[in-house]
Motif scaffolding. Structure first.
Motif, PDB file in Angstrom:
ATOM      1  N   TYR A   1       1.064  -0.916  -0.009  1.00  0.00           N
ATOM      2  CA  TYR A   1      -0.286   0.046   0.675  1.00  0.00           C
ATOM      3  C   TYR A   1       0.699   1.358   0.405  1.00  0.00           C
ATOM      4  O   TYR A   1       2.235   1.466   0.756  1.00  0.00           O
ATOM      5  CB  TYR A   1      -1.347  -0.112   1.247  1.00  0.00           C
ATOM      6  CG  TYR A   1      -0.057   0.190   2.544  1.00  0.00           C
ATOM      7  CD1 TYR A   1       0.711   0.476   2.778  1.00  0.00           C
ATOM      8  CD2 TYR A   1      -0.698  -1.699   3.239  1.00  0.00           C
ATOM      9  CE1 TYR A   1       1.180   0.071   4.686  1.00  0.00           C
ATOM     10  CE2 TYR A   1      -0.357  -2.142   4.231  1.00  0.00           C
ATOM     11  CZ  TYR A   1       0.521  -0.912   5.126  1.00  0.00           C
ATOM     12  OH  TYR A   1       1.284  -0.955   6.695  1.00  0.00           O
TER      13      TYR A   1
ATOM     14  N   ARG B   1       3.938  -5.940  14.868  1.00  0.00           N
ATOM     15  CA  ARG B   1       2.069  -5.497  15.771  1.00  0.00           C
ATOM     16  C   ARG B   1       1.682  -6.862  16.897  1.00  0.00           C
ATOM     17  O   ARG B   1       2.234  -7.800  15.798  1.00  0.00           O
ATOM     18  CB  ARG B   1       0.987  -5.747  13.445  1.00  0.00           C
ATOM     19  CG  ARG B   1       1.791  -4.781  12.329  1.00  0.00           C
ATOM     20  CD  ARG B   1       1.072  -6.065  11.070  1.00  0.00           C
ATOM     21  NE  ARG B   1       0.931  -5.303  10.360  1.00  0.00           N
ATOM     22  CZ  ARG B   1       2.051  -5.875   9.392  1.00  0.00           C
ATOM     23  NH1 ARG B   1       2.726  -6.836   9.769  1.00  0.00           N
ATOM     24  NH2 ARG B   1       2.740  -5.462   8.235  1.00  0.00           N
TER      25      ARG B   1
ATOM     26  N   ARG C   1      -3.622  -5.368  12.900  1.00  0.00           N
ATOM     27  CA  ARG C   1      -3.071  -4.626  11.971  1.00  0.00           C
ATOM     28  C   ARG C   1      -4.207  -3.884  11.980  1.00  0.00           C
ATOM     29  O   ARG C   1      -4.260  -2.475  11.222  1.00  0.00           O
ATOM     30  CB  ARG C   1      -4.119  -5.758  10.352  1.00  0.00           C
ATOM     31  CG  ARG C   1      -3.229  -6.573  10.238  1.00  0.00           C
ATOM     32  CD  ARG C   1      -3.632  -7.190   8.839  1.00  0.00           C
ATOM     33  NE  ARG C   1      -3.353  -6.623   7.410  1.00  0.00           N
ATOM     34  CZ  ARG C   1      -1.859  -6.546   7.371  1.00  0.00           C
ATOM     35  NH1 ARG C   1      -1.082  -7.627   7.543  1.00  0.00           N
ATOM     36  NH2 ARG C   1      -1.622  -6.046   6.278  1.00  0.00           N
TER      37      ARG C   1
HETATM   38  N1  GLY Z   1      -2.766  -2.485   8.291  1.00  0.00           N
HETATM   39  C1  GLY Z   1      -1.687  -2.533   7.870  1.00  0.00           C
HETATM   40  C2  GLY Z   1      -0.790  -3.271   8.551  1.00  0.00           C
HETATM   41  O1  GLY Z   1      -0.870  -4.053   9.319  1.00  0.00           O
HETATM   42  O2  GLY Z   1       0.688  -3.459   7.260  1.00  0.00           O
END
Ligand code: GLY
Length: 392
Positions: A267, A323, A349
């Motif tokens: 992204y 994360r 995420r």
């Molecule tokens: N929500 C984007 C990521 O965790 O990469």
């Protein structure tokens, strides 16, 4: 990193272990409810949000089997405009919230089939998502590669700037009277079968009526937490790059652009200040936060296929964050089975997206002992109950 130590040694109502955006929003909202609140973190305002791109991608990051999480994500996304206004007022700081929308695109027939599936799921869930041809995508975003062969336009998936968000939360906490201990919590304090605070690395013992584990991927590492209530979170590494769009190239992209390329998510999140965030790898490598040549190569390769012009832009930062993954990719919010111990972790995420809602539901749980209805499916008890049912 940002706050000086402001804590007095006296007991508090709430001790929040971890000063990332989740810990800070919990502390801010708890203090607003009149609870004497402290945060323990050697560098408050850091954590995974320092690396994160800040997409508020409830619709474009929808996954099969996660409809319950979708409802939570949407509930938090709806709160963002009001939350932002309130936080900016309370802190006097801009948070970089941008209602720009998102375009998810496909680069070949396989990607398109995958995106068609996602679009069908979005429609079954009643979400606002519009299928576009490749030409329509390029009309919206002229920097897209000529090979883009279809896309989904989601005008409701926005972005915020997680670093500014963290700074604003830190200031709001300070103004609301939250005390900061600039030291890591190392051990949970227990009195009988009740959590009563934490001991810090600098030797301070902080007494608290309620202790909240909100240390992201490290939330399961505090010594002294009984195994049956230890949050099952693990680090999931994400490498993220930051590019800069020189004024002569602006506007480079007007909204977040994303794709699944060879199975990996890529992204590009364009900020109003010219920063362009490019993410992210997803790697199960434990506590490793090394930025690797392979990770950077794959991100640039995939992003270049999507938007060839990125190779002209200065690359200004490479970072990896962790994360806080949970077994079902959903957060663990509210009271645990151990009296006095709460969790606000496992956001995986969606930590930045879920920040407004997490603050509200945690403040409610810390004040009343109960989770609001919308957060009940995300109680940490879903894991401690499962553990109790395991055969011995
Ligand atoms: N929500 C984007 C990521 O965790 O990469």
């Amino acid at each position: 990193m940002y706050a000086s130590s402001t804590a007095s040694p006296g007991p508090c109502d709430v001790l929040v272990v971890g000063g990332g955006v989740i810990g800070l929003v919990t502390a801010w909202r708890a203090a607003q409810r009149g609870l004497r609140t402290a945060v323990a973190d050697p560098a408050p305002g850091g954590g995974a949000a320092h690396v994160a791109a800040g997409m508020l991608a409830a619709v474009t990051e929808l996954h099969y089997g996660e409809q319950e999480l979708l409802a939570l994500n949407l509930a938090s996304a709806r709160r963002y405009p009001q939350f932002t206004a309130e936080l900016e007022e309370a802190s006097g700081r801009d948070t970089g919230y941008r209602a720009c929308g998102t375009l998810a695109v496909a680069l070949d027939a396989d990607d398109r089939a995958h995106l068609r599936e996602l679009h069908a799921l979005q429609q079954r869930c009643g979400l606002d998502a519009q299928w576009l041809s490749g030409r329509e995508c390029r009309r919206l975003e002229p920097m897209l590669a000529p090979g883009v062969c279809g896309g989904v336009r989601v005008d409701g998936d926005h972005q915020t700037d997680p670093r500014r968000l963290a700074l604003a939360l830190l200031t709001a906490c300070e103004r609301a009277g939250v005390a900061f201990h600039r030291s890591e919590a190392v051990r949970l304090l227990l009195s009988g079968d009740r959590a009563t605070g934490a001991e810090l690395a600098d030797g301070t013992r902080v007494s608290a009526g309620r202790t909240v584990l909100a240390a992201g991927s490290r939330s399961g590492t505090l010594e002294g937490v009984p195994a049956r209530v230890l949050p099952p979170v693990r680090p999931v590494k994400g490498q993220v790059l930051r590019l800069r769009v020189p004024p002569a190239y602006a506007p480079f992209l007007s909204r977040t652009v994303r794709a699944v390329v060879r199975g990996g998510h890529v992204y590009l999140v364009p900020r109003e200040n010219g920063e362009l965030v490019l993410g992210a790898t997803t790697e199960e490598l434990g506590w490793d936060t090394t930025v690797t040549a392979g990770g950077v190569y794959e991100l640039l390769r995939d992003a270049h296929e999507l938007v060839p012009g990125i190779t002209e832009l200065p690359l200004v930062e490479t970072l990896a964050g962790l994360r806080p993954g949970s077994p079902d990719n959903a957060p663990l919010l509210g009271p645990t089975a151990l009296p006095g111990l709460f969790t606000a972790t496992g956001h995986h995420r969606n930590g930045v997206l879920l920040t407004p809602l997490t603050g509200e539901v945690m403040a409610e749980a810390l004040t009343t002992g109960r989770l609001p209805d919308e957060a009940r499916p995300f109680s940490p008890l879903r894991f401690s109950n499962a553990l109790q049912e395991l055969p011995v």
